[in-house]
Design a protein around this motif. Structure first.
Motif, PDB file in Angstrom:
ATOM      1  N   ALA A  25     -31.366  12.249  15.374  1.00 57.33           N
ATOM      2  CA  ALA A  25     -30.251  12.834  16.127  1.00 57.33           C
ATOM      3  C   ALA A  25     -28.951  12.547  15.383  1.00 57.33           C
ATOM      4  CB  ALA A  25     -30.194  12.242  17.533  1.00 57.33           C
ATOM      5  N   ASP A  26     -27.857  13.154  15.811  1.00 56.83           N
ATOM      6  CA  ASP A  26     -26.564  12.890  15.182  1.00 56.83           C
ATOM      7  C   ASP A  26     -26.282  11.404  15.190  1.00 56.83           C
ATOM      8  OD1 ASP A  26     -24.907  15.816  16.583  1.00 56.83           O
ATOM      9  OD2 ASP A  26     -26.294  15.581  14.905  1.00 56.83           O
ATOM     10  N   ASP A  27     -25.709  10.896  14.076  1.00 51.55           N
ATOM     11  CA  ASP A  27     -25.448   9.467  13.964  1.00 51.55           C
ATOM     12  C   ASP A  27     -24.492   8.987  15.041  1.00 51.55           C
ATOM     13  OD1 ASP A  27     -25.566   9.487  10.340  1.00 51.55           O
ATOM     14  OD2 ASP A  27     -27.134   9.190  11.839  1.00 51.55           O
ATOM     15  N   LEU A  28     -23.533   9.803  15.385  1.00 53.87           N
ATOM     16  CA  LEU A  28     -22.599   9.433  16.447  1.00 53.87           C
ATOM     17  C   LEU A  28     -22.626  10.511  17.511  1.00 53.87           C
ATOM     18  CD1 LEU A  28     -20.448   7.647  17.654  1.00 53.87           C
ATOM     19  CD2 LEU A  28     -18.747   8.881  16.309  1.00 53.87           C
ATOM     20  N   VAL A  29     -22.992  10.113  18.717  1.00 53.00           N
ATOM     21  CA  VAL A  29     -23.022  11.040  19.833  1.00 53.00           C
ATOM     22  C   VAL A  29     -21.950  10.599  20.806  1.00 53.00           C
ATOM     23  CG1 VAL A  29     -24.477  12.126  21.571  1.00 53.00           C
ATOM     24  CG2 VAL A  29     -25.508  11.200  19.507  1.00 53.00           C
ATOM     25  N   SER A  30     -20.877  11.341  20.918  1.00 55.23           N
ATOM     26  CA  SER A  30     -19.755  10.927  21.752  1.00 55.23           C
ATOM     27  C   SER A  30     -20.002  11.261  23.209  1.00 55.23           C
ATOM     28  CB  SER A  30     -18.480  11.637  21.283  1.00 55.23           C
ATOM     29  OG  SER A  30     -18.574  13.022  21.532  1.00 55.23           O
ATOM     30  N   ALA A  46     -30.038  14.082  28.276  1.00 51.50           N
ATOM     31  CA  ALA A  46     -29.030  14.005  27.226  1.00 51.50           C
ATOM     32  C   ALA A  46     -28.882  12.559  26.786  1.00 51.50           C
ATOM     33  CB  ALA A  46     -27.698  14.531  27.733  1.00 51.50           C
ATOM     34  N   VAL A  47     -28.579  12.361  25.508  1.00 48.53           N
ATOM     35  CA  VAL A  47     -28.300  11.034  24.976  1.00 48.53           C
ATOM     36  C   VAL A  47     -26.845  11.000  24.523  1.00 48.53           C
ATOM     37  CG1 VAL A  47     -28.885   9.300  23.252  1.00 48.53           C
ATOM     38  CG2 VAL A  47     -30.682  10.757  24.197  1.00 48.53           C
ATOM     39  N   SER A  48     -26.083  10.039  24.996  1.00 51.05           N
ATOM     40  CA  SER A  48     -24.673   9.942  24.636  1.00 51.05           C
ATOM     41  C   SER A  48     -24.308   8.486  24.382  1.00 51.05           C
ATOM     42  CB  SER A  48     -23.785  10.525  25.737  1.00 51.05           C
ATOM     43  OG  SER A  48     -24.001   9.863  26.961  1.00 51.05           O
ATOM     44  N   THR A  49     -23.239   8.284  23.628  1.00 56.32           N
ATOM     45  CA  THR A  49     -22.760   6.939  23.326  1.00 56.32           C
ATOM     46  C   THR A  49     -21.711   6.521  24.351  1.00 56.32           C
ATOM     47  OG1 THR A  49     -23.176   7.134  20.954  1.00 56.32           O
ATOM     48  CG2 THR A  49     -21.552   5.504  21.647  1.00 56.32           C
ATOM     49  N   VAL A  50     -21.948   5.398  25.009  1.00 58.03           N
ATOM     50  CA  VAL A  50     -20.984   4.847  25.959  1.00 58.03           C
ATOM     51  C   VAL A  50     -19.922   4.052  25.222  1.00 58.03           C
ATOM     52  CG1 VAL A  50     -20.681   3.270  27.910  1.00 58.03           C
ATOM     53  CG2 VAL A  50     -22.673   4.784  27.819  1.00 58.03           C
ATOM     54  N   ILE A  51     -20.359   3.218  24.282  1.00 60.10           N
ATOM     55  CA  ILE A  51     -19.431   2.386  23.513  1.00 60.10           C
ATOM     56  C   ILE A  51     -20.090   2.063  22.177  1.00 60.10           C
ATOM     57  CG2 ILE A  51     -20.303   0.228  24.511  1.00 60.10           C
ATOM     58  CD1 ILE A  51     -17.425  -0.850  24.414  1.00 60.10           C
ATOM     59  N   SER A  52     -19.282   1.942  21.122  1.00 56.73           N
ATOM     60  CA  SER A  52     -19.796   1.637  19.789  1.00 56.73           C
ATOM     61  C   SER A  52     -19.009   0.471  19.197  1.00 56.73           C
ATOM     62  CB  SER A  52     -19.700   2.868  18.891  1.00 56.73           C
ATOM     63  OG  SER A  52     -18.351   3.292  18.764  1.00 56.73           O
ATOM     64  N   GLY A  53     -19.373   0.070  17.982  1.00 55.20           N
ATOM     65  CA  GLY A  53     -18.671  -1.001  17.291  1.00 55.20           C
ATOM     66  C   GLY A  53     -18.908  -2.380  17.862  1.00 55.20           C
ATOM     67  N   LEU A  54     -20.089  -2.614  18.460  1.00 49.84           N
ATOM     68  CA  LEU A  54     -20.409  -3.907  19.064  1.00 49.84           C
ATOM     69  C   LEU A  54     -21.170  -4.792  18.080  1.00 49.84           C
ATOM     70  CD1 LEU A  54     -21.521  -2.648  22.606  1.00 49.84           C
ATOM     71  CD2 LEU A  54     -19.239  -3.385  21.864  1.00 49.84           C
ATOM     72  N   ASN A  66     -20.441  -1.634  39.364  1.00 52.25           N
ATOM     73  CA  ASN A  66     -20.831  -0.335  38.805  1.00 52.25           C
ATOM     74  C   ASN A  66     -20.391  -0.158  37.347  1.00 52.25           C
ATOM     75  OD1 ASN A  66     -22.295   0.734  40.981  1.00 52.25           O
ATOM     76  ND2 ASN A  66     -20.415   1.398  41.999  1.00 52.25           N
ATOM     77  N   TRP A  67     -20.100  -1.251  36.684  1.00 54.05           N
ATOM     78  CA  TRP A  67     -19.890  -1.258  35.245  1.00 54.05           C
ATOM     79  C   TRP A  67     -21.116  -1.904  34.593  1.00 54.05           C
ATOM     80  CZ3 TRP A  67     -14.490  -1.846  32.719  1.00 54.05           C
ATOM     81  CH2 TRP A  67     -13.544  -1.039  33.384  1.00 54.05           C
ATOM     82  N   ILE A  68     -21.257  -1.704  33.292  1.00 56.71           N
ATOM     83  CA  ILE A  68     -22.315  -2.369  32.541  1.00 56.71           C
ATOM     84  C   ILE A  68     -21.751  -3.664  31.969  1.00 56.71           C
ATOM     85  CG2 ILE A  68     -23.833  -2.252  30.529  1.00 56.71           C
ATOM     86  CD1 ILE A  68     -23.883   0.798  30.940  1.00 56.71           C
ATOM     87  N   VAL A  80     -18.203  -2.823  30.536  1.00 53.78           N
ATOM     88  CA  VAL A  80     -17.742  -1.524  30.065  1.00 53.78           C
ATOM     89  C   VAL A  80     -17.957  -0.488  31.161  1.00 53.78           C
ATOM     90  CG1 VAL A  80     -19.971  -0.999  28.948  1.00 53.78           C
ATOM     91  CG2 VAL A  80     -17.906   0.207  28.228  1.00 53.78           C
ATOM     92  N   ASN A  81     -16.961   0.356  31.334  1.00 54.78           N
ATOM     93  CA  ASN A  81     -17.065   1.457  32.284  1.00 54.78           C
ATOM     94  C   ASN A  81     -18.013   2.502  31.702  1.00 54.78           C
ATOM     95  OD1 ASN A  81     -16.607   3.947  33.684  1.00 54.78           O
ATOM     96  ND2 ASN A  81     -14.665   3.126  34.433  1.00 54.78           N
ATOM     97  N   PRO A  82     -19.149   2.782  32.348  1.00 58.41           N
ATOM     98  CA  PRO A  82     -20.128   3.691  31.759  1.00 58.41           C
ATOM     99  C   PRO A  82     -19.647   5.134  31.677  1.00 58.41           C
ATOM    100  CG  PRO A  82     -20.779   3.095  33.986  1.00 58.41           C
ATOM    101  CD  PRO A  82     -19.600   2.239  33.642  1.00 58.41           C
ATOM    102  N   GLN A  83     -18.609   5.474  32.410  1.00 58.16           N
ATOM    103  CA  GLN A  83     -18.096   6.842  32.390  1.00 58.16           C
ATOM    104  C   GLN A  83     -16.999   7.050  31.350  1.00 58.16           C
ATOM    105  OE1 GLN A  83     -19.780   9.071  34.136  1.00 58.16           O
ATOM    106  NE2 GLN A  83     -21.021   7.343  34.867  1.00 58.16           N
ATOM    107  N   THR A  84     -16.166   6.038  31.147  1.00 58.58           N
ATOM    108  CA  THR A  84     -15.021   6.204  30.247  1.00 58.58           C
ATOM    109  C   THR A  84     -15.144   5.432  28.940  1.00 58.58           C
ATOM    110  OG1 THR A  84     -13.792   4.325  31.167  1.00 58.58           O
ATOM    111  CG2 THR A  84     -13.558   6.454  32.290  1.00 58.58           C
ATOM    112  N   GLY A  85     -16.013   4.433  28.893  1.00 57.75           N
ATOM    113  CA  GLY A  85     -16.129   3.594  27.709  1.00 57.75           C
ATOM    114  C   GLY A  85     -15.093   2.490  27.651  1.00 57.75           C
TER     115      GLY A  85
END
Length: 513
Positions: A25-30, A46-54, A66-68, A80-85
């Motif tokens: 899949a695409d390396d970065l999925v926003s 669908a597969v999406s990125t919630v947060i990166s750079g961890l 209701n956050w991760i 992390v807010n799963p909706q906004t990152g």
């Protein structure tokens, strides 16, 4: 689910299963642009990125807000807010020792978080310049910070096999899984707290109804548990790393012995059968050889992806995939296993399930043993798998490319890929400071018996290779057939720029004696 008590609900081992790569899949999925993948014949996701750079999110849990919430192996706990990152760091634990598989590891919430806003975590640290300890610590959450750390337990640690996961049981006890701390005698020694599942009261004291009076030990005979979750009927599941064979999925029960180091997987080898005839051993409900390095697990019973209902979801490190282990009605048998996202996102460390059925998965590509082609610039990430109106069929996420015939036609290469490449890498270069290279190594190019003894008997302790020292805990592979050992030894001796004579079956037989 990992958070089941609020209104939210939610060495070196050496194997690497040979699989064809799926289309990446695409390396970065926003978040803004999702890549749709269908995971079942009828449900689209669908597969999406919630947060990166961890930095290796080791534990991720659906939180009471209701956050991760997640730990990073380097020593921070954040949410992390799963909706906004949006990310908020809650604490940075300065005494955490990050080394290879060591660091900040498991996490769990107090079952009555509103009244008692406690978070339980465990991590490795130095007791002094020589000794490592693994601590179980309780923090209090206030004003968007974790404060007032209180150590509930400290046990001996080591440079590997420290476990560990934490869950809170339905009867409000802390279940804490520990590794054997690379000490063979620990797991079967009920006086040691290593290689166990421990059961504590929420204040850290010993429950009166534990199986051994005055002891925290709940079960023993464990090597290195990497996943822990409660499923239906209060069944406690654990994923566990094997050694040279038999990664396991176990059902953890009171006062049970799970066999390590005397038994790996099922009681099916002559020495194991003899031991099992004299000692009652609880066998796994699932085992994998070659090993897959199972990591975090969670129980799925949501309607969002109905085909996954009543399944244990499992992330893997060496195989770099997500596995759905379908259970029978009792929850005590695995009746089907399906593999998804094979090598698409790299090593997968943990996962959690949201109340709406979305699945969140964390990658582990900046850890001590990255897979080929990783880490990416965006690593590490937390990914969301969610139901989507658009997308492709499930087969796209579960099917691999056609089998690489070169692996089946060359048995030595196939065996090497399955059992050796995870540590020594496909090109035989190893991992700097951790796993020695095979290319140009005297142990590979010299007397054949030296290499054969290492493969057959394993290796523990320091070894010098190409002028550098490595501290090795390599398992024995004597269970392989003579022809397989001859083929893989020949492949190692004649590959990676090496030039050495082939190994025969007769030479393997002689080395066994």
């Amino acid at each position: 689910m990992k958070f089941i008590f609020s209104s939210l609900l939610f060495l070196s081992t050496f194997f690497f299963v040979s699989k064809s790569k799926t289309k990446r899949a695409d390396d970065l999925v926003s978040i803004e642009k999702q890549v749709d993948v269908n995971i079942t014949d009828s449900t689209r996701i669908a597969v999406s990125t919630v947060i990166s750079g961890l930095n290796v999110p080791w534990e991720i849990s659906w939180g009471p807000d209701n956050w991760i919430w997640f730990t990073e192996q380097s020593g921070t706990i954040s949410r992390v807010n799963p909706q906004t990152g949006e990310k908020k760091e809650l604490v940075r634990i300065s005494e955490v020792l990050r080394l290879r598989s060591l660091g900040l590891l498991g996490m769990a919430f107090h079952p009555d978080f509103k009244k008692y806003p406690y978070v339980f975590v465990d991590y490795t640290t130095r007791k002094d310049s020589i000794h490592i300890v693994c601590k179980l610590v309780r923090y209090r959450y206030a004003h968007d910070k974790l404060i007032d750390p209180k150590t509930l337990l400290a046990i001996p640690g080591n440079t590997g096999h420290n476990g560990s996961r934490i869950v809170i049981s339905p009867d409000r006890k802390i279940m804490f899984a520990t590794g054997d701390a690379i000490t063979e005698t620990n797991a079967q020694d009920i006086n040691s707290l290593n290689g166990k599942v421990l059961r504590l009261n929420l204040d850290g004291s010993v429950p009166a109804d534990n199986p051994i009076k005055g002891s925290l030990v709940w079960s023993w005979g464990h090597r290195n548990i990497q996943g822990l979750v409660y499923g239906p009927n209060n069944i406690l599941y654990a994923s566990e790393h094997g050694d040279a064979s038999d990664d396991e999925l176990n059902i953890i029960q009171k006062g049970r012995n799970y066999g390590w180091i005397r038994v790996e997987g099922f009681c099916d080898q002559p020495k194991e059968k003899t031991f099992c005839d004299s000692v009652k051993i609880t066998e796994p409900i699932k085992a994998w050889t070659p090993t897959i390095a199972p990591a975090g697990i969670d129980y799925y019973n949501a309607d969002a992806i109905p085909e996954w209902k009543n399944s244990v979801l499992l992330t893997t490190l060496k195989d770099s995939d997500l596995r759905v282990l379908k259970l029978d009605k009792t929850g005590k048998k695995v009746i089907q296993e399906t593999v998804y996202f094979d090598k698409t996102y790299g090593r997968l460390r943990d996962l959690c399930v949201a109340p709406n059925g979305d699945v969140y998965v964390s990658t582990s590509n900046r850890d001590w043993n990255p897979a080929k082609g990783f880490p990416k610039e965006t690593d590490d990430r937390i990914l969301r798998i969610s139901r989507s109106k658009k997308g492709m069929t499930l087969a796209k996420a579960s099917l691999s490319q056609p089998e690489d015939r070169s692996l089946t036609s060359d048995n030595g290469k196939r065996i090497y890929t399955q059992y050796c490449s995870a540590c020594h890498k496909v090109d035989g270069t190893g991992v700097e400071g951790t796993f020695p290279p095979l290319k140009g190594a005297e142990q590979v190019l010299g007397e054949k018996t030296v290499l054969l003894k290492i493969i057959l008997k394993g290796l523990s302790g320091k070894i010098d290779v190409n002028g550098k020292s490595y501290n090795q805990h390599m398992p024995a592979f004597g269970f392989l057939k003579n022809q397989d050992i001859a083929d893989v030894s020949t492949y190692i001796r004649t590959s990676f720029g090496n030039e050495a004579a082939k190994v025969s079956v007769d030479e393997v037989i002689a080395a066994r004696n």
